[in-house]
Design an enzyme around this catalytic site. Structure first.
Site, PDB file in Angstrom:
ATOM      1  N   ILE A   1      35.449  -7.426  34.096  1.00  0.00           N
ATOM      2  CA  ILE A   1      34.608  -7.551  35.142  1.00  0.00           C
ATOM      3  C   ILE A   1      33.794  -6.110  35.182  1.00  0.00           C
ATOM      4  CG2 ILE A   1      35.110  -9.386  36.253  1.00  0.00           C
ATOM      5  CD1 ILE A   1      36.407  -7.221  38.713  1.00  0.00           C
ATOM      6  N   GLU A   2      34.583  -4.951  34.664  1.00  0.00           N
ATOM      7  CA  GLU A   2      33.946  -3.653  34.571  1.00  0.00           C
ATOM      8  C   GLU A   2      32.813  -3.595  33.652  1.00  0.00           C
ATOM      9  OE1 GLU A   2      37.168  -4.370  34.755  1.00  0.00           O
ATOM     10  OE2 GLU A   2      38.306  -2.633  35.777  1.00  0.00           O
TER      11      GLU A   2
ATOM     12  N   GLU B   1      40.816 -18.281  31.504  1.00  0.00           N
ATOM     13  CA  GLU B   1      39.476 -17.908  31.969  1.00  0.00           C
ATOM     14  C   GLU B   1      38.147 -18.031  31.248  1.00  0.00           C
ATOM     15  OE1 GLU B   1      40.303 -14.111  34.816  1.00  0.00           O
ATOM     16  OE2 GLU B   1      41.524 -14.029  32.991  1.00  0.00           O
TER      17      GLU B   1
ATOM     18  N   TYR C   1      12.919  -9.116  43.956  1.00  0.00           N
ATOM     19  CA  TYR C   1      14.359  -9.558  43.752  1.00  0.00           C
ATOM     20  C   TYR C   1      14.380 -10.767  43.185  1.00  0.00           C
ATOM     21  CZ  TYR C   1      12.753 -11.656  48.505  1.00  0.00           C
ATOM     22  OH  TYR C   1      12.088 -12.218  49.336  1.00  0.00           O
TER      23      TYR C   1
ATOM     24  N   LYS D   1      35.671 -11.185  42.006  1.00  0.00           N
ATOM     25  CA  LYS D   1      36.271 -12.292  41.407  1.00  0.00           C
ATOM     26  C   LYS D   1      37.239 -12.856  42.100  1.00  0.00           C
ATOM     27  CE  LYS D   1      38.659 -12.948  36.891  1.00  0.00           C
ATOM     28  NZ  LYS D   1      38.958 -12.319  35.543  1.00  0.00           N
TER      29      LYS D   1
END
Length: 119
Positions: free
Chosen positions: A72-73, A21, A53, A99
């Protein structure tokens, strides 16, 4: 409180605990709601009176891709931290980081983490 929404922002990054990864990278998708008072821009019709945005996306892109995280946290938290730091008028953030290519031997749409953060 009012909100602005960004849905399925696609980003390529190198987050994950597995070596492949970090070496090969993968696609991630972000859904983001940010909450603020929009009464002034609703009246003025001036982009300087809101949190654009386009500016938010640029910050997300920079923060999300500037380094690699195992979880990912952590990546989602870093996005929240950067947005709060950049825009004082944002009072609350809801983020879902998806993910879809997680290295799990199963059939699924995506794995995800969702955070809600407030000042």
């Amino acid at each position: 409180m009012d909100k602005i929404t960004i849905k399925n922002l696609k980003l390529f990054a190198y987050h994950g605990v597995n070596p492949e990864e970090k070496e090969n990278g993968q696609n991630f998708y972000i859904d983001l709601n940010y909450f603020l008072d929009l009464s002034l821009p609703c009246e003025s019709d001036n982009v300087d009176d809101t949190v654009s945005y386009a500016k938010v996306v640029k910050i997300i892109q920079n923060v999300f891709t500037e380094r690699s995280y195992d979880l990912i946290e952590k990546a989602a938290q870093k996005v929240c931290d950067a947005l709060f730091e950049s825009f004082e008028s944002i009072k609350k953030i809801e983020i879902t980081l998806k993910k879809p290519e997680a290295p799990v031997k199963a059939e699924f749409d995506y794995m995800a983490v969702s955070l809600t953060r407030e000042r």
